[in-house]
Design an enzyme around this catalytic site. Structure first.
Site, PDB file in Angstrom:
ATOM      1  N   LYS A  13     143.864  75.149  29.044  1.00 19.26           N
ATOM      2  CA  LYS A  13     145.200  75.512  29.527  1.00 19.26           C
ATOM      3  C   LYS A  13     146.189  74.357  29.325  1.00 19.26           C
ATOM      4  CE  LYS A  13     144.067  76.438  33.794  1.00 19.26           C
ATOM      5  NZ  LYS A  13     142.667  75.977  33.784  1.00 19.26           N
ATOM      6  N   ARG A  88     146.081  79.479  42.322  1.00 20.76           N
ATOM      7  CA  ARG A  88     144.622  79.383  42.228  1.00 20.76           C
ATOM      8  C   ARG A  88     143.933  80.210  43.304  1.00 20.76           C
ATOM      9  NH1 ARG A  88     144.199  74.168  39.434  1.00 20.76           N
ATOM     10  NH2 ARG A  88     142.071  73.514  39.087  1.00 20.76           N
ATOM     11  N   ARG A 127     135.791  65.373  27.839  1.00 25.26           N
ATOM     12  CA  ARG A 127     137.256  65.270  27.837  1.00 25.26           C
ATOM     13  C   ARG A 127     137.705  63.848  28.192  1.00 25.26           C
ATOM     14  NH1 ARG A 127     140.440  69.897  30.998  1.00 25.26           N
ATOM     15  NH2 ARG A 127     139.679  68.920  32.914  1.00 25.26           N
ATOM     16  N   ARG A 156     138.544  61.748  33.672  1.00 23.70           N
ATOM     17  CA  ARG A 156     138.975  62.066  35.032  1.00 23.70           C
ATOM     18  C   ARG A 156     137.783  62.009  35.976  1.00 23.70           C
ATOM     19  NH1 ARG A 156     142.338  67.590  34.704  1.00 23.70           N
ATOM     20  NH2 ARG A 156     141.106  67.933  36.577  1.00 23.70           N
ATOM     21  N   ARG A 167     133.573  72.912  40.553  1.00 21.38           N
ATOM     22  CA  ARG A 167     134.897  73.458  40.212  1.00 21.38           C
ATOM     23  C   ARG A 167     134.764  74.876  39.646  1.00 21.38           C
ATOM     24  NH1 ARG A 167     137.161  69.011  36.391  1.00 21.38           N
ATOM     25  NH2 ARG A 167     139.048  70.252  36.299  1.00 21.38           N
TER      26      ARG A 167
HETATM   27  P1  AMP Z   1     143.410  70.736  37.509  1.00 20.93           P
HETATM   28  O1  AMP Z   1     143.967  69.543  36.831  1.00 20.93           O
HETATM   29  O2  AMP Z   1     144.302  71.937  37.429  1.00 20.93           O
HETATM   30  O3  AMP Z   1     141.990  71.040  37.108  1.00 20.93           O
HETATM   31  O4  AMP Z   1     143.356  70.363  39.075  1.00 20.93           O
HETATM   32  C1  AMP Z   1     142.583  69.286  39.552  1.00 20.93           C
HETATM   33  C2  AMP Z   1     142.320  69.445  41.041  1.00 20.93           C
HETATM   34  O5  AMP Z   1     143.563  69.458  41.771  1.00 20.93           O
HETATM   35  C3  AMP Z   1     141.640  70.741  41.462  1.00 20.93           C
HETATM   36  O6  AMP Z   1     140.225  70.671  41.321  1.00 20.93           O
HETATM   37  C4  AMP Z   1     142.060  70.852  42.922  1.00 20.93           C
HETATM   38  O7  AMP Z   1     141.357  69.944  43.741  1.00 20.93           O
HETATM   39  C5  AMP Z   1     143.504  70.376  42.850  1.00 20.93           C
HETATM   40  N1  AMP Z   1     144.446  71.482  42.559  1.00 20.93           N
HETATM   41  C6  AMP Z   1     145.228  71.637  41.455  1.00 20.93           C
HETATM   42  N2  AMP Z   1     145.955  72.754  41.526  1.00 20.93           N
HETATM   43  C7  AMP Z   1     145.637  73.339  42.702  1.00 20.93           C
HETATM   44  C8  AMP Z   1     146.029  74.546  43.354  1.00 20.93           C
HETATM   45  N3  AMP Z   1     146.909  75.374  42.777  1.00 20.93           N
HETATM   46  N4  AMP Z   1     145.490  74.815  44.562  1.00 20.93           N
HETATM   47  C9  AMP Z   1     144.614  73.991  45.159  1.00 20.93           C
HETATM   48  N5  AMP Z   1     144.183  72.849  44.602  1.00 20.93           N
HETATM   49  C10 AMP Z   1     144.673  72.519  43.380  1.00 20.93           C
END
Ligand code: AMP
Length: 218
Positions: A13, A88, A127, A156, A167
């Site tokens: 994404k 989410r 990654r 990360r 996740r």
């Molecule tokens: P991402 O970079 O989108 O994979 O997000 C990394 C982490 O940030 C996720 O595993 C969650 O802990 C938190 N996070 C990001 N977006 C959200 C969301 N919309 N709702 C809740 N937690 C989020």
């Protein structure tokens, strides 16, 4: 163009969002990036979020909704945006629907990126993020250019196998129901998420073109 990118972690994404926002001249709103910026800056929000993020768990809905609400009020979001990593959960999706209804600017389309779990684990654990630019690479599938300083490439903290498995579980339980949510609203469209990256981008832009043509470049 107001769009949502929906798909599990590691579905590409972020990579595709970068291409889409360039084509449409809209902001890329990644809640994960916003949270990571807060963690880096040591804000109270960042301190609250860090533990949950490191474990691969979700940050509470009300915190995320307030953050996105404020972000969508910024000037650059008036002509559209690309949401990546938000919503989410179903409560996040209904909060988004309400706040966009208030603005009279509903979502045009939700693109779904589907990828098998085994592929996701190998994608995510390989990654690497280039710290100075935020560009995303993969040690095998999208290797960084040879002249990049390796010290600038980082994994990360939540990209380890153990956290990825959590996740994915969180995704299936809390985020996957959004496929039905957007399908019921006639907004869900599938895009190819596996294969050559340029082909994936072309496929996504083709679907988006049905809603709004890519603006001419100035
Ligand atoms: P991402 O970079 O989108 O994979 O997000 C990394 C982490 O940030 C996720 O595993 C969650 O802990 C938190 N996070 C990001 N977006 C959200 C969301 N919309 N709702 C809740 N937690 C989020």
């Amino acid at each position: 163009m107001r769009l949502i990118l929906l798909g599990p972690p590691g579905a590409g994404k972020g990579t595709q969002a970068a291409k889409i926002v360039e084509a449409y001249g809209i902001p890329h709103i990644s809640t994960g990036d916003m949270l990571r910026a807060n963690v880096k800056a040591g804000t109270p929000l960042g301190l609250e979020a860090k533990k949950l993020m490191d474990a691969g768990d979700l940050v509470p809905d009300e915190v995320i909704i307030a953050m996105v609400d404020a972000r969508l009020d910024e000037d650059d979001a008036v002509n559209g945006f690309c949401l990546d990593g938000f919503p989410r959960t179903v409560p996040q999706a209904s909060a988004l629907e309400e706040l966009l209804a208030r603005k009279g600017a509903p979502i045009d389309v939700c693109l779904r990126f589907s990828v098998e779990d085994a592929e996701i684990v190998s994608r995510i654990t390989g990654r690497r993020v280039h710290k100075p630019t935020g560009d995303i690479y993969h040690v095998v599938f999208n290797p960084p250019p040879a002249d990049l300083d390796e010290a600038d490439l980082q994994q990360r903290e939540d990209d380890t196998e153990e956290v990825v498995l959590n996740r994915l579980e969180v995704y299936r339980r809390q985020t996957e129901p959004l496929e039905k949510y957007y399908w019921e609203r006639g907004l869900l469209r599938d895009v190819q998420a596996v294969g050559d990256m340029d082909e994936i981008t072309a496929g996504a832009l083709e679907v988006l073109g049905e809603y709004e043509p890519v603006p001419a470049q100035s």
